[in-house]
Design an enzyme around this catalytic site. Structure first.
Site, PDB file in Angstrom:
ATOM      1  N   SER A 175     -23.590 -10.153 -25.952  1.00 37.11           N
ATOM      2  CA  SER A 175     -23.009  -9.054 -26.724  1.00 37.11           C
ATOM      3  C   SER A 175     -22.008  -9.578 -27.737  1.00 37.11           C
ATOM      4  O   SER A 175     -21.589  -8.860 -28.640  1.00 37.11           O
ATOM      5  CB  SER A 175     -22.299  -8.083 -25.783  1.00 37.11           C
ATOM      6  OG  SER A 175     -21.123  -8.698 -25.275  1.00 37.11           O
ATOM      7  N   GLY A 176     -21.599 -10.841 -27.586  1.00 34.22           N
ATOM      8  CA  GLY A 176     -20.560 -11.358 -28.460  1.00 34.22           C
ATOM      9  C   GLY A 176     -19.182 -11.170 -27.849  1.00 34.22           C
ATOM     10  O   GLY A 176     -18.189 -11.680 -28.341  1.00 34.22           O
ATOM     11  N   GLY A 177     -19.112 -10.429 -26.750  1.00 38.27           N
ATOM     12  CA  GLY A 177     -17.846 -10.268 -26.047  1.00 38.27           C
ATOM     13  C   GLY A 177     -17.501 -11.549 -25.293  1.00 38.27           C
ATOM     14  O   GLY A 177     -18.323 -12.459 -25.199  1.00 38.27           O
ATOM     15  N   VAL A 178     -16.284 -11.598 -24.755  1.00 39.70           N
ATOM     16  CA  VAL A 178     -15.807 -12.826 -24.124  1.00 39.70           C
ATOM     17  C   VAL A 178     -16.698 -13.241 -22.939  1.00 39.70           C
ATOM     18  O   VAL A 178     -17.150 -14.379 -22.859  1.00 39.70           O
ATOM     19  CB  VAL A 178     -14.360 -12.639 -23.605  1.00 39.70           C
ATOM     20  CG1 VAL A 178     -13.831 -13.926 -23.012  1.00 39.70           C
ATOM     21  CG2 VAL A 178     -13.464 -12.164 -24.729  1.00 39.70           C
ATOM     22  N   ASP A 179     -16.968 -12.285 -22.047  1.00 45.91           N
ATOM     23  CA  ASP A 179     -17.651 -12.661 -20.806  1.00 45.91           C
ATOM     24  C   ASP A 179     -19.068 -13.157 -21.053  1.00 45.91           C
ATOM     25  O   ASP A 179     -19.461 -14.207 -20.541  1.00 45.91           O
ATOM     26  CB  ASP A 179     -17.680 -11.481 -19.826  1.00 45.91           C
ATOM     27  CG  ASP A 179     -16.289 -10.923 -19.576  1.00 45.91           C
ATOM     28  OD1 ASP A 179     -15.320 -11.668 -19.817  1.00 45.91           O
ATOM     29  OD2 ASP A 179     -16.170  -9.765 -19.152  1.00 45.91           O
ATOM     30  N   SER A 180     -19.841 -12.408 -21.840  1.00 48.61           N
ATOM     31  CA  SER A 180     -21.226 -12.846 -22.029  1.00 48.61           C
ATOM     32  C   SER A 180     -21.265 -14.120 -22.873  1.00 48.61           C
ATOM     33  O   SER A 180     -22.136 -14.971 -22.679  1.00 48.61           O
ATOM     34  CB  SER A 180     -22.099 -11.740 -22.624  1.00 48.61           C
ATOM     35  OG  SER A 180     -21.787 -11.483 -23.959  1.00 48.61           O
ATOM     36  N   SER A 181     -20.312 -14.301 -23.793  1.00 48.54           N
ATOM     37  CA  SER A 181     -20.287 -15.531 -24.598  1.00 48.54           C
ATOM     38  C   SER A 181     -20.005 -16.747 -23.722  1.00 48.54           C
ATOM     39  O   SER A 181     -20.670 -17.775 -23.838  1.00 48.54           O
ATOM     40  CB  SER A 181     -19.206 -15.461 -25.679  1.00 48.54           C
ATOM     41  OG  SER A 181     -19.466 -14.402 -26.553  1.00 48.54           O
ATOM     42  N   HIS A 238       8.081  -7.851  -3.303  1.00 48.49           N
ATOM     43  CA  HIS A 238       6.798  -8.231  -3.923  1.00 48.49           C
ATOM     44  C   HIS A 238       6.907  -9.564  -4.669  1.00 48.49           C
ATOM     45  O   HIS A 238       7.270  -9.586  -5.839  1.00 48.49           O
ATOM     46  CB  HIS A 238       6.352  -7.148  -4.917  1.00 48.49           C
ATOM     47  CG  HIS A 238       5.914  -5.889  -4.242  1.00 48.49           C
ATOM     48  ND1 HIS A 238       4.647  -5.702  -3.764  1.00 48.49           N
ATOM     49  CD2 HIS A 238       6.589  -4.754  -3.953  1.00 48.49           C
ATOM     50  CE1 HIS A 238       4.546  -4.513  -3.213  1.00 48.49           C
ATOM     51  NE2 HIS A 238       5.718  -3.913  -3.314  1.00 48.49           N
ATOM     52  N   LYS A 263     -10.219 -12.304 -15.793  1.00 45.68           N
ATOM     53  CA  LYS A 263     -10.381 -12.385 -17.255  1.00 45.68           C
ATOM     54  C   LYS A 263      -9.667 -13.600 -17.852  1.00 45.68           C
ATOM     55  O   LYS A 263     -10.209 -14.313 -18.682  1.00 45.68           O
ATOM     56  CB  LYS A 263      -9.831 -11.099 -17.878  1.00 45.68           C
ATOM     57  CG  LYS A 263     -10.205 -10.923 -19.321  1.00 45.68           C
ATOM     58  CD  LYS A 263     -11.606 -10.401 -19.392  1.00 45.68           C
ATOM     59  CE  LYS A 263     -12.019  -9.971 -20.766  1.00 45.68           C
ATOM     60  NZ  LYS A 263     -13.347  -9.333 -20.715  1.00 45.68           N
ATOM     61  N   GLY A 296       0.847  -1.192   0.000  1.00 41.74           N
ATOM     62  CA  GLY A 296       0.000   0.000   0.000  1.00 41.74           C
ATOM     63  C   GLY A 296       0.875   1.231   0.000  1.00 41.74           C
ATOM     64  O   GLY A 296       2.063   1.141   0.314  1.00 41.74           O
ATOM     65  N   CYS A 302       5.224  -6.285   1.722  1.00 40.67           N
ATOM     66  CA  CYS A 302       5.576  -4.866   1.675  1.00 40.67           C
ATOM     67  C   CYS A 302       4.876  -4.098   2.791  1.00 40.67           C
ATOM     68  O   CYS A 302       5.175  -4.308   3.953  1.00 40.67           O
ATOM     69  CB  CYS A 302       5.272  -4.303   0.296  1.00 40.67           C
ATOM     70  SG  CYS A 302       6.083  -2.723   0.024  1.00 40.67           S
ATOM     71  N   TYR A 303       3.907  -3.238   2.479  1.00 37.47           N
ATOM     72  CA  TYR A 303       3.201  -2.519   3.543  1.00 37.47           C
ATOM     73  C   TYR A 303       2.624  -3.509   4.552  1.00 37.47           C
ATOM     74  O   TYR A 303       2.662  -3.281   5.762  1.00 37.47           O
ATOM     75  CB  TYR A 303       2.076  -1.676   2.929  1.00 37.47           C
ATOM     76  CG  TYR A 303       1.306  -0.860   3.942  1.00 37.47           C
ATOM     77  CD1 TYR A 303       1.787   0.380   4.355  1.00 37.47           C
ATOM     78  CD2 TYR A 303       0.114  -1.319   4.496  1.00 37.47           C
ATOM     79  CE1 TYR A 303       1.103   1.139   5.299  1.00 37.47           C
ATOM     80  CE2 TYR A 303      -0.581  -0.574   5.439  1.00 37.47           C
ATOM     81  CZ  TYR A 303      -0.077   0.659   5.829  1.00 37.47           C
ATOM     82  OH  TYR A 303      -0.763   1.399   6.757  1.00 37.47           O
ATOM     83  N   GLU A 358       4.561 -11.269  -5.827  1.00 39.75           N
ATOM     84  CA  GLU A 358       3.487 -11.385  -6.826  1.00 39.75           C
ATOM     85  C   GLU A 358       3.880 -10.829  -8.185  1.00 39.75           C
ATOM     86  O   GLU A 358       3.252 -11.119  -9.198  1.00 39.75           O
ATOM     87  CB  GLU A 358       2.212 -10.704  -6.313  1.00 39.75           C
ATOM     88  CG  GLU A 358       2.259  -9.172  -6.234  1.00 39.75           C
ATOM     89  CD  GLU A 358       2.896  -8.634  -4.939  1.00 39.75           C
ATOM     90  OE1 GLU A 358       3.665  -9.379  -4.302  1.00 39.75           O
ATOM     91  OE2 GLU A 358       2.629  -7.470  -4.602  1.00 39.75           O
TER      92      GLU A 358
END
Ligand code: XMP
Length: 514
Positions: A223-229, A169, A370, A55, A82-83, A171
């Site tokens: 919508s044809g986008g990744v998530d809704s597909s 870090h 994603k 942070g 870290c923080y 990550e």
């Protein structure tokens, strides 16, 4: 579902999403919560372990984000980063202050390999440091298990209480063996078994959806986008024809996109679902006529979508469930999860009609990042070109045409964009650039073509690299590629006599034009 989980407590660090992602890459499920979350709520979640993020603050300053001592006394393993590491020391009686030498960048750290955190890690290993403060004195009961020349306490542990703290870090990928360290924490310290796998996720989700839906009817705005597909295919695998997908072609899609979506999801496609394509192009152009102001355009497009969708829902009659392709960053960005929350007005969450009568919303991807959604998509057999689609805004080309939208301008931007995408793919850059497209400036200027004077539009090309889409940099595209695109656009797209490349970063720009 009774899945083992790790909880990330967010202190506003820029890498909090990354921490969660790395843990999940170790096949352990992980969620992010604000540092303000009540300790009893955390205990009730029964996590296998807790990770405190970095942070921007100094933990010893008044008003800095903090946590209670109790967090370290629940018998649940805690790893501070870290923080988070400094805070752990500060709360438990160590001393944190401004470092005499600030460390930033890749630094060689020496680790004590007898620590569970560093088993199988090289004794000297490159790590990513970014800190102004340092731990001058560790808390009682802790021993130092990593150090650098300027940072005598780069990691420490109190193994009997299962408390670990790392100043750097793990990550961030610059920390070469960082994933190993996180994996050591979740497996060796927290005792996780690693039950977070994509095929298991698909199977479990299908079972859970079937149970929930029963013989109910489900509606999905596709919508044809990744998530809704991916959400639609998951639902179709679970409940087949009980699902109806409504795809609204608002006339602001990329070239041929409407047909591509229909080819995959329509009657001749691969899935056993009810598919309705609504050709609402004319209706949208009429509504948009005369609207020049970006927010006004966005509003018109959003409202019209809801209206069209509602009309279709009414035609279908009974709807019991509505499907949304909400994914985890949407949840976090909408302020429900982490601390560095940013609320975007254009977000998908809550963007669906209020007047459709349904029992419940189903959000099967709500827990996923994603890249995980993409993995599920591949697992479900969705074509790669759909799974790896670049992000495309809900208002579509409406926010890539500056000023008033007309059918003619849509044609120009669609054609120019198709050429740009084709040339980028030919040059082998399509998976390397996070987002790229052509937009239409509202500027016309004088040119000369075939001895004739022209007075035509300028097309802007935009290509950005970004990690989180909150900040972005213009990508250096080779000159030959840009030139080829310019020459093809001017020759092949009627109404264009100038092509410019947009160098603006975000901030001060945004990725889209409006
Ligand atoms: P900006 O333009 O805000 O975009 O820098 C950041 C990312 O969000 C996408 N974007 C949208 N996505 N509905 C969406 O679903 C929208 O209204 C919208 N506006 C922008 C944009 O494409 C970029 O990836």
């Amino acid at each position: 579902m009774n899945r083992e989980k790790i909880i990330v407590i967010d202190f506003g660090g820029q890498y909090n999403q990354l921490v969660a992602r790395r843990v999940r890459e170790c096949s352990v499920y992980c969620e992010i919560y604000s540092y303000k979350t009540d300790i009893s709520a955390i205990r009730a979640m029964n996590p296998k372990g807790i990770i405190l993020t970095g942070g921007p603050n100094s933990c010893y300053e008044d008003g800095a984000p903090t946590c209670s001592r109790e967090l370290f006394e629940m018998g649940i393993p805690v790893l501070g980063l870290c923080y988070g590491a400094q805070l752990m020391m500060h709360v438990l009686g160590g001393h944190v202050c401004k470092a005499p030498v600030r460390e930033y960048g890749k630094i060689e750290v020496t680790v004590d390999r007898t620590s569970k955190l560093f088993s199988d890690v090289s004794e000297k290993t490159i790590c990513w440091m970014s800190h102004n403060d340092y731990i001058e004195k560790t808390a009682p009961g802790f021993r130092t298990v990593a150090w650098t020349d300027n940072c005598p306490a780069a990691a420490m542990e109190c193994a009997e209480k299962q408390l670990y703290a790392i100043q750097f870090h793990p990550e961030v990928l610059h920390t070469v063996e960082g994933t190993k360290m996180l994996s050591n924490f979740v497996y060796n310290v927290c005792g996780c078994s690693g039950d977070w796998k994509m095929d298991a996720f698909v199977e479990q989700s299908i079972r859970a959806i079937r149970e929930k839906v029963g013989d109910g009817r489900v509606l999905c705005a596709l919508s044809g986008g990744v998530d809704s597909s991916v959400a639609a295919v998951l639902l179709s695998k679970a409940v087949g024809k009980q699902l109806t997908c409504v795809f609204v072609d608002h006339g602001l899609l990329r070239k041929n996109e409407g047909d591509e979506v229909e080819a995959v999801f329509g009657p001749t496609g691969d899935y056993d679902l009810n598919f309705i394509r609504v050709n609402a192009q004319e209706r949208y152009y009429k509504k948009l006529a005369g609207a020049e102001e970006p927010e006004k355009k966005r509003k018109i497009i959003g409202e019209e979508f809801i209206r069209v969708f509602e009309e279709e829902a009414k035609k279908i009659g009974r709807v019991d469930f509505l499907v949304q392709g909400t994914i985890y960053p949407d949840v976090v960005e909408s302020g429900l999860g982490g601390e560095s929350a940013v609320i975007k007005s254009h977000h998908n969450v809550g963007g669906l009609p209020e007047h459709v009568d349904f029992k419940e919303i189903i959000e099967p991807l709500r827990d996923l990042f994603k890249d995980e959604v993409r993995k599920v998509g591949l697992e479900l057999g969705i074509p790669e070109y759909l799974v790896f689609r670049q992000p495309f805004p809900g208002p579509g080309l409406g926010v890539r045409i500056i000023g008033e939208v007309t059918a003619e301008k849509v044609r120009i931007v669609q054609d120019a964009d198709a050429i740009f995408r084709e040339e980028i793919a030919t040059a082998g850059y399509d998976r390397k650039i996070n987002q790229y497209f052509a937009a239409l400036t509202n500027m016309r200027s004088v040119g000369v073509m075939g001895d004739e004077r022209t007075y035509d539009y300028a097309v802007a090309l935009r290509a950005v690299s970004t990690v989180d889409f909150m900040t972005a940099e213009a990508v250096e595209i080779p000159w030959e590629v840009l030139q080829k695109v310019m020459s093809r656009v001017i020759n092949e797209v009627k109404g264009v006599n100038r092509v410019v490349y947009d160098l603006t970063s975000k901030p001060p720009g945004t990725i889209e034009m409006e």
